[in-house]
Scaffold this motif. Structure first.
Motif, PDB file in Angstrom:
ATOM      1  N   LEU A  14       0.825  -1.212   0.000  1.00  0.00           N
ATOM      2  CA  LEU A  14       0.000   0.000   0.000  1.00  0.00           C
ATOM      3  C   LEU A  14       0.857   1.260   0.000  1.00  0.00           C
ATOM      4  CD1 LEU A  14      -2.711  -1.191   2.528  1.00  0.00           C
ATOM      5  CD2 LEU A  14      -3.081  -0.703   0.103  1.00  0.00           C
ATOM      6  N   ASP A  22      -6.516   9.043  -2.963  1.00  0.00           N
ATOM      7  CA  ASP A  22      -6.834   8.229  -1.789  1.00  0.00           C
ATOM      8  C   ASP A  22      -5.683   8.155  -0.788  1.00  0.00           C
ATOM      9  OD1 ASP A  22      -5.143   6.608  -3.418  1.00  0.00           O
ATOM     10  OD2 ASP A  22      -5.828   4.849  -2.300  1.00  0.00           O
ATOM     11  N   TRP A  23      -4.567   8.796  -1.086  1.00  0.00           N
ATOM     12  CA  TRP A  23      -3.378   8.631  -0.265  1.00  0.00           C
ATOM     13  C   TRP A  23      -3.572   8.983   1.214  1.00  0.00           C
ATOM     14  CZ3 TRP A  23       0.905   6.159   0.352  1.00  0.00           C
ATOM     15  CH2 TRP A  23       1.823   6.609   1.321  1.00  0.00           C
ATOM     16  N   ARG A  26      -5.286   6.157   2.891  1.00  0.00           N
ATOM     17  CA  ARG A  26      -4.440   4.954   2.836  1.00  0.00           C
ATOM     18  C   ARG A  26      -3.302   5.052   3.845  1.00  0.00           C
ATOM     19  NH1 ARG A  26      -0.878   4.092  -2.231  1.00  0.00           N
ATOM     20  NH2 ARG A  26      -2.468   5.444  -3.116  1.00  0.00           N
ATOM     21  N   GLY A 208      -4.453  -0.379  -2.340  1.00  0.00           N
ATOM     22  CA  GLY A 208      -4.385   1.016  -2.761  1.00  0.00           C
ATOM     23  C   GLY A 208      -4.604   1.169  -4.237  1.00  0.00           C
TER      24      GLY A 208
END
Length: 211
Positions: A14, A22-23, A26, A208
């Motif tokens: 990930l 989306d980091w 995540r 991810g």
């Protein structure tokens, strides 16, 4: 194999994914899970999480591209380190796909099967065959770890965590890693040339999003 190893592999998968929109979620998910894991193997990954905490996503994405996409010495595609740009690499990639399918896992079609985040996710989902696969590609992992260490930045810690999950000591230097990588490459190899020429010593979590 340590009981925490699959979690370390999933977290590394990930964290090595491209830092898209989306980091932030995540990053938070991985950091919180690693903190709860409370295993020594998670320490380098938590160090990476701390180093990138608060870095704007666009800045991190730019650093990611500079790190992995602009140098063959730091590619995330592991068969490049042993097969280079050769016909052999095509058969190796096909064998990787078949290996995944044989264990009931179908990676996305928009990424090559030797992409390290995919290999790490497979190792997290199918620990025994996945761990063997990472051992088979130890030379590439160690060469990438050394190249990232030389390059600077936080990503070397992720490779350090992955290499620490493998049995035995890491190669002492790049010359030893290159010797390991050359254990069976074809005679027409071109992928290893940049390593030798540039080195005087050688003379489960949610997946991810990708790019």
């Amino acid at each position: 194999m340590n009981a925490a190893t699959p979690a370390v592999h999933q977290a590394a998968a990930l964290l090595l994914g491209y830092p898209g929109p989306d980091w932030p979620a995540r990053h938070t998910l991985v950091r919180d899970c690693l903190t709860e894991l409370a295993a020594p193997a998670a320490t380098p990954l938590l160090r990476f999480c701390a180093a990138v905490d608060g870095v704007p996503v666009l800045d991190l994405a730019s650093a990611y591209v500079r790190t992995f996409d602009r140098s063959r010495r730091r590619t995330l595609h592991l068969t490049y380190y042993t097969d280079g740009d050769t016909r052999r690499r095509g058969s190796t990639l096909a064998a990787l796909k078949a290996h995944y399918r044989a264990h009931g896992w179908a990676p996305p079609e928009d990424e090559l099967p030797d992409h390290l985040p995919l290999m790490l996710e497979f190792a997290a989902r199918c620990p025994a065959p996945g761990h063997r696969l990472l051992r088979d590609h130890r030379a590439g992992l160690e060469l990438l770890r050394m190249a990232l260490t030389d390059h600077g930045g936080p990503y070397a810690d992720i490779l350090r965590a992955v290499c620490d999950t493998l049995p035995g000591p890491s190669p002492a230097d790049r010359a030893a890693a290159l010797a390991l990588a050359r254990g069976g490459p074809p005679t027409e190899t071109v992928g290893l040339a940049p390593f030798a020429a540039s080195d005087p010593a050688a003379t489960p979590l949610a997946r991810g999003n990708g790019r």
